[in-house]
Write a protein that holds these residues in place. Structure first.
Motif, PDB file in Angstrom:
ATOM      1  N   UNK A  86       0.864  -1.174   0.000  1.00  0.00           N
ATOM      2  CA  UNK A  86       0.000   0.000   0.000  1.00  0.00           C
ATOM      3  C   UNK A  86       0.901   1.225   0.000  1.00  0.00           C
ATOM      4  N   UNK A  87       0.696   2.137  -0.940  1.00  0.00           N
ATOM      5  CA  UNK A  87       1.535   3.338  -0.898  1.00  0.00           C
ATOM      6  C   UNK A  87       0.843   4.403  -0.063  1.00  0.00           C
ATOM      7  N   UNK A  88       1.662   5.190   0.607  1.00  0.00           N
ATOM      8  CA  UNK A  88       1.172   6.126   1.627  1.00  0.00           C
ATOM      9  C   UNK A  88       1.624   7.534   1.289  1.00  0.00           C
ATOM     10  N   UNK A  89       0.698   8.476   1.386  1.00  0.00           N
ATOM     11  CA  UNK A  89       1.023   9.869   1.111  1.00  0.00           C
ATOM     12  C   UNK A  89       0.333  10.719   2.175  1.00  0.00           C
ATOM     13  N   UNK A 133      -5.667  -1.851   0.572  1.00  0.00           N
ATOM     14  CA  UNK A 133      -5.884  -0.592  -0.152  1.00  0.00           C
ATOM     15  C   UNK A 133      -4.682  -0.372  -1.055  1.00  0.00           C
ATOM     16  N   UNK A 134      -4.935   0.106  -2.268  1.00  0.00           N
ATOM     17  CA  UNK A 134      -3.834   0.363  -3.198  1.00  0.00           C
ATOM     18  C   UNK A 134      -2.962   1.517  -2.750  1.00  0.00           C
ATOM     19  N   UNK A 135      -3.597   2.636  -2.431  1.00  0.00           N
ATOM     20  CA  UNK A 135      -2.853   3.800  -1.956  1.00  0.00           C
ATOM     21  C   UNK A 135      -3.707   4.502  -0.910  1.00  0.00           C
ATOM     22  N   UNK A 136      -3.044   5.000   0.125  1.00  0.00           N
ATOM     23  CA  UNK A 136      -3.747   5.667   1.216  1.00  0.00           C
ATOM     24  C   UNK A 136      -3.297   7.121   1.307  1.00  0.00           C
ATOM     25  N   UNK A 137      -4.247   8.022   1.484  1.00  0.00           N
ATOM     26  CA  UNK A 137      -3.994   9.452   1.576  1.00  0.00           C
ATOM     27  C   UNK A 137      -4.428   9.884   2.964  1.00  0.00           C
ATOM     28  N   UNK A 138      -3.469  10.325   3.749  1.00  0.00           N
ATOM     29  CA  UNK A 138      -3.703  10.516   5.179  1.00  0.00           C
ATOM     30  C   UNK A 138      -4.014  11.967   5.539  1.00  0.00           C
TER      31      UNK A 138
END
Lengths: 431, 431
Positions: free
Chosen positions: A392-395, B347-352
């Motif tokens: 999972x990529x995190x931003x 989740x593919x990508x997470x935006x925090x």
């Protein structure tokens, strides 16, 4: 018996290309029947799975629950196995686990130069299905090679399926499952088992990914359910490429070539050497050893139809030929195998030096024996822990980061005509 | 307009399942025409590629060589681009490169406790094909997201194909290619372009892997050539799932939901919140923003047909729902997004946080925007450097190691009925 090529011959490029292009797999078209089995299992669940299993495997059972292997059956298999084989399987299990533990990818979290937080987080796939073939290709070592990396990755649920045609099941497969920590096992196979794993039935909960080898029906079913679930590679017939100088014992190299030839009539064994006399001696040693090999019929057919001996003027030519062949298994039986390896890009697994026969890697080396076939080592890798995890990529931006990056995102959204994209940034910046 | 679910309702589980099972993609059956195009390109090479391109894209050209984009054309595109867009593309390129450089896997060589040398060595795939769609989904950001990781991985040759229907080609796509270092570009598309990349033609050398999005024909062609070459995932319509507490600005969250809805009528935007009043305000904000959105038709259809608002009693319920949805994009607009993230697996990508709209990740965040759709985040990952490398496993025994491991390998070979495997070990040990 095998085809012989010489790199000094004017016909070499043509002959080598023809070797590369040789079609080794009979493409049985089973797609239509597989489609209908999958649809039926999806629609009718347990009832369909049971019907096909009773019909195709000639077993008697009143429910899918009855097709589940009991703890007592596994206990009995454990008691039936001879101590030497059990010890060997335990050694294999431990060495596979140690090697694969090094493959667990590390999470990465960092803050970049402008303060944005980024990262990659790895998690195990929640549920994996493991297909184990019945019949002749029913190998306990394959159970370990598929299940142990999944366990090492942290997969919580592994559901194994293995058909028992006429009720016959190799107890060593159950022993390997026990050693690998697999407890949920169903006596089902074929496209119907793949359907049950992918879609789920009343008794079998669906999985998220299916791994393991199988026949043409299984392969076609895996291709069809790909997308609903993940799948591993579709494995083709086994291959070995041996690069050997003239200072090897021809009997050793012949034995190595036959170790793949005995797998399957479509297997392929190739020798590259710079010593024409050595090539002849290997060829004769193959013929001699074939006479006493139990699986001589299979190995003879493979060596006759797909075996090849390539004599080069120098072993300097070998790396380029290896890369074009992109073998599943590569033995470098030369004085400086590390140097040759450094000039090779495409191979599934490499066995270095004169004392590393490929068969060590099949069982107790610790690396995986599920490897890319049919030249796919040009673009893919053997099975590993990475096949049982996902990233999972995190931003994470704060208001200040967004002020810095936002205008560029808005500009690109505008250039692509995606105004709502731009708005979602602009609205936070009062732009 | 979107469907509304409440986790307190007795019908919730049924409604949620129905949301998960909703089929968003029209499955156009183009497999037969794709099969025939691929066969034709394989058989006739350049001539077939040219025929289909002239017919389907209505361009005039006398040879495939004429379909190659010249350096002068790319130079002209570079001169036509406005400075702000160019700067934004350069920022995106640099941030993608920096982030992906951290993904380059490390080789591993080690000697185990009994002296066996093992290892994993990574090498770049030699040649990669990059498909870029023509028409409306022709995005320069996608060129960067696919080409930059390949470059970072060390791929030597990237061959890009992009159709130019009626001769029209978005110059920004050429700019992005130039910025990513891609120089070999052909003005071809569809199944014929996939065939040319997979099999090669007189003019276009074959590649080993094909990546990039495309329409139903391209997707079907990629499925068919899989095995001959590697492929990336088959991407479905875009998705966003926003988990938001009631302390968010409803306009911000509405903008985020619409940023995916505008992509495609089959896109899906879902909100999970524990605040029913906030949910209503977001719903109204979506309706308001839709009135002024240029791509309102598309976004309205997506929100109407596939949008959903799920009201839970507590945000403690969110992680389990997220894992079942396994979204491509996940925004966690809550006070402690890190804590919630730690309880989510799929989740593919997470935006925090509240200042990371998903659109930042589409363009300039640095992480990749090619992500798993259609719940495949349960078993797969977004595009990364790992998609452009492959691993060779390495094994090296000396005579002493072989004496230690050999007997177990021989025992397992015997148990599996593979005598030639055992022999290749035994012969080296004089057993």
């Amino acid at each position: 018996m095998a085809v012989k090529l010489s790199s000094a011959s004017p016909a070499f490029e043509r002959d080598f290309r023809s070797l590369l292009d040789s079609k080794r797999e009979a493409s049985v078209d089973v797609d239509e029947i597989v489609r209908s089995i999958l649809e039926d299992v999806r629609a009718r669940g347990d009832a369909a799975l049971l019907d096909y299993t009773v019909r195709f495997d000639r077993v008697t059972a009143g429910s899918v629950e009855e097709l589940r292997i009991t703890k007592a059956e596994i206990d009995a298999a454990m008691e039936s196995v001879d101590p030497e084989t059990l010890k060997a399987l335990e050694l294999a299990r431990d060495r596979i686990a140690s090697h694969h533990a090094r493959q667990i990818p590390k999470d990465d979290r960092y803050t970049d130069s402008i303060g944005v937080e980024l990262g990659s987080r790895w998690t195990a796939i929640g549920a994996v299905g493991l297909y184990v073939p019945g019949g002749t290709a029913n190998y306990p070592s394959s159970v370990l090679m598929n299940a142990v990396p999944a366990k090492v990755a942290g997969v919580e649920r592994i559901a194994m399926v293995v058909p028992s045609p006429d009720g016959i099941l190799n107890p060593l497969v159950l022993v390997a499952a026990r050693l690998a920590g697999v407890e949920e096992i169903y006596r089902v196979g074929g496209a119907q088992a793949i359907g049950a794993l992918a879609f789920g039935t009343e008794t079998i909960a669906p999985v998220f990914k299916i791994v393991g080898p199988g026949n043409a029906y299984v392969a076609a079913a895996k291709r069809r359910v790909f997308g609903t679930v993940g799948i591993d590679m579709i494995a083709g017939p086994s291959e070995i490429l041996v690069v050997a100088d003239g200072r090897n014992d021809p009997d050793w190299i012949a034995a190595d070539l036959l170790s793949q030839a005995e797998h399957d009539e479509s297997a392929q064994s190739i020798l590259i050497t710079d010593d024409a006399d050595f090539a002849e001696r290997v060829d004769r040693a193959v013929a001699t050893q074939l006479r006493t090999l139990p699986r001589s019929d299979v190995a003879s057919a493979s060596w006759r139809d797909f075996g090849a001996i390539i004599v080069t003027e120098s072993l300097e030519e070998a790396p380029a030929l290896v890369d074009r062949i992109a073998p599943e298994h590569l033995e470098l039986a030369v004085d400086d195998p590390e140097d040759m390896l450094s000039r090779i890009a495409n191979a599934g697994a490499v066995f270095l030096g004169r004392y590393t026969p490929e068969a060590i890697g099949d069982y107790v080396g610790g690396s995986n024996h599920v490897l890319p076939t049919a030249r796919s080592a040009r673009f893919s890798s053997g099975l590993s822990v990475l096949d049982f995890v996902k990233r999972t990529s995190i931003l994470k931006c704060n208001a200040d980061n967004l002020r810095q990056l936002g205008p560029s995102a808005i500009a690109l959204a505008k250039a692509e005509g995606l105004d709502a994209h731009g708005r979602s940034v602009a609205i936070r910046l009062n732009l």
